[in-house]
Scaffold this motif. Structure first.
Motif, short mmCIF file in Angstrom:
data_model
loop_
_atom_site.label_atom_id
_atom_site.label_comp_id
_atom_site.label_asym_id
_atom_site.label_seq_id
_atom_site.Cartn_x
_atom_site.Cartn_y
_atom_site.Cartn_z
N LEU A 1 41.73 79.80 79.36
CA LEU A 1 40.30 80.13 79.47
C LEU A 1 39.90 80.72 78.13
N GLU A 2 38.81 80.21 77.59
CA GLU A 2 38.41 80.59 76.24
C GLU A 2 37.01 81.19 76.29
N ASN A 3 36.93 82.49 76.11
CA ASN A 3 35.65 83.19 76.02
C ASN A 3 34.70 82.83 77.17
N VAL A 4 35.24 82.85 78.39
CA VAL A 4 34.50 82.38 79.56
C VAL A 4 33.50 83.43 80.04
N VAL A 5 32.27 82.98 80.18
CA VAL A 5 31.21 83.79 80.77
C VAL A 5 30.80 83.08 82.06
N ALA A 6 30.73 83.83 83.17
CA ALA A 6 30.36 83.23 84.45
C ALA A 6 29.91 84.32 85.41
N GLY A 7 29.25 83.89 86.47
CA GLY A 7 28.79 84.87 87.46
C GLY A 7 28.12 84.18 88.61
#
Ligand code: ATP
Length: 229
Positions: free
Chosen positions: A9-15
């Motif tokens: 996982l590379e610099n993952v932004v989620a929500g």
């Protein structure tokens, strides 16, 4: 190269619907490596699992499998390429029998029955009628027959009897021997620290520290959970 991660996982932004939970998560797992992903309740561990499995889209960052960008792949396609999630609360179909559950993954469940007599004895029972531990074994059994590239297990020992916890961790050890990259997600560190090669501490949607298990001591644990590291 030889030490390239199988899964990353590379610099993952989620929500979720307007709430950002993961704020730039970097996490990688290599062939035959056990990574313990640890962190307090609400740190974002299950959300990380959902992103890894393809159950939740990212808003930024990438998911890589053997260097291939699978960020936009749906969950079933990732499963087909060897990304397996054992979700929190087990991954069985409760209304299907043990045998039917196994047949969703395998054409011939006999290899599982040889290895896990307690499942053989319950093959005609609904999976929902099994104990939590037996359901966890049922979730993990197909991985023994057809090892995935990466197995992500969310709270695999939660609420299980000690004997089954041992059996579950024996399965992890065997999969590791066979080259599977394992990401074991736990809130409580004890069991998973005993088998981990590397540890990643998560807090407030970020990995705040990662390093070899040998560098994790009581002080590091306390600091990670209190957020002072
Ligand atoms: P736990 O051990 O409680 O599962 P965790 O580290 O796995 O903790 P997550 O379950 O990823 O953490 O939760 C991180 C944050 O995301 C929490 O604030 C939680 O309330 C929120 N969250 C989790 N699932 C959802 C959802 N389906 N919808 C909205 N918010 C969610």
């Amino acid at each position: 190269e030889a030490d390239a991660p199988i899964f990353r996982l590379e610099n993952v932004v989620a929500g979720y619907a307007g709430t950002t939970v993961l704020r730039g998560v970097d996490l990688e797992a290599h062939e035959g490596e056990v990574v313990a992903l640890l962190g307090a309740n609400g740190a974002g561990k299950s959300t990380t699992c959902a992103v890894a499995a393809g159950d939740l889209p990212v808003t930024a960052g990438r998911v890589l499998l053997n260097g291939m960008d699978v960020t936009r792949w749906p969950a079933h396609r990732r499963v087909g390429q060897g990304v397996l999630l054992a979700p929190e609360g087990r991954g069985v179909f409760p209304g299907l029998t043990v045998e039917e559950n196994l047949r969703t993954w395998l054409t011939d469940p006999e290899a599982v029955y040889e290895r896990m007599p307690q499942l053989a004895a319950r093959r005609t029972l609904a999976a929902g009628a099994l104990s939590g531990g037996e359901q966890q074994l049922l979730t993990l059994a197909p991985a023994l027959v057809r090892p995935p590239a990466v197995l992500i297990a969310d709270e695999p020992s939660l609420g299980l009897a000690p004997l089954i916890v041992q059996q579950v961790f024996d399965i992890f050890a065997e999969l590791r021997e066979r080259g599977v990259a394992l990401v074991l997600v736990e809130e409580k560190a004890t069991e998973v620290l005993a088998v981990a090669d590397r540890v990643a501490f998560m807090r407030l949607g970020r990995i705040i520290w990662t390093g070899p298990r040998s560098e994790v001591d009581g002080d590091r644990l306390t600091a990670a959970y209190l957020g002072v590291s």
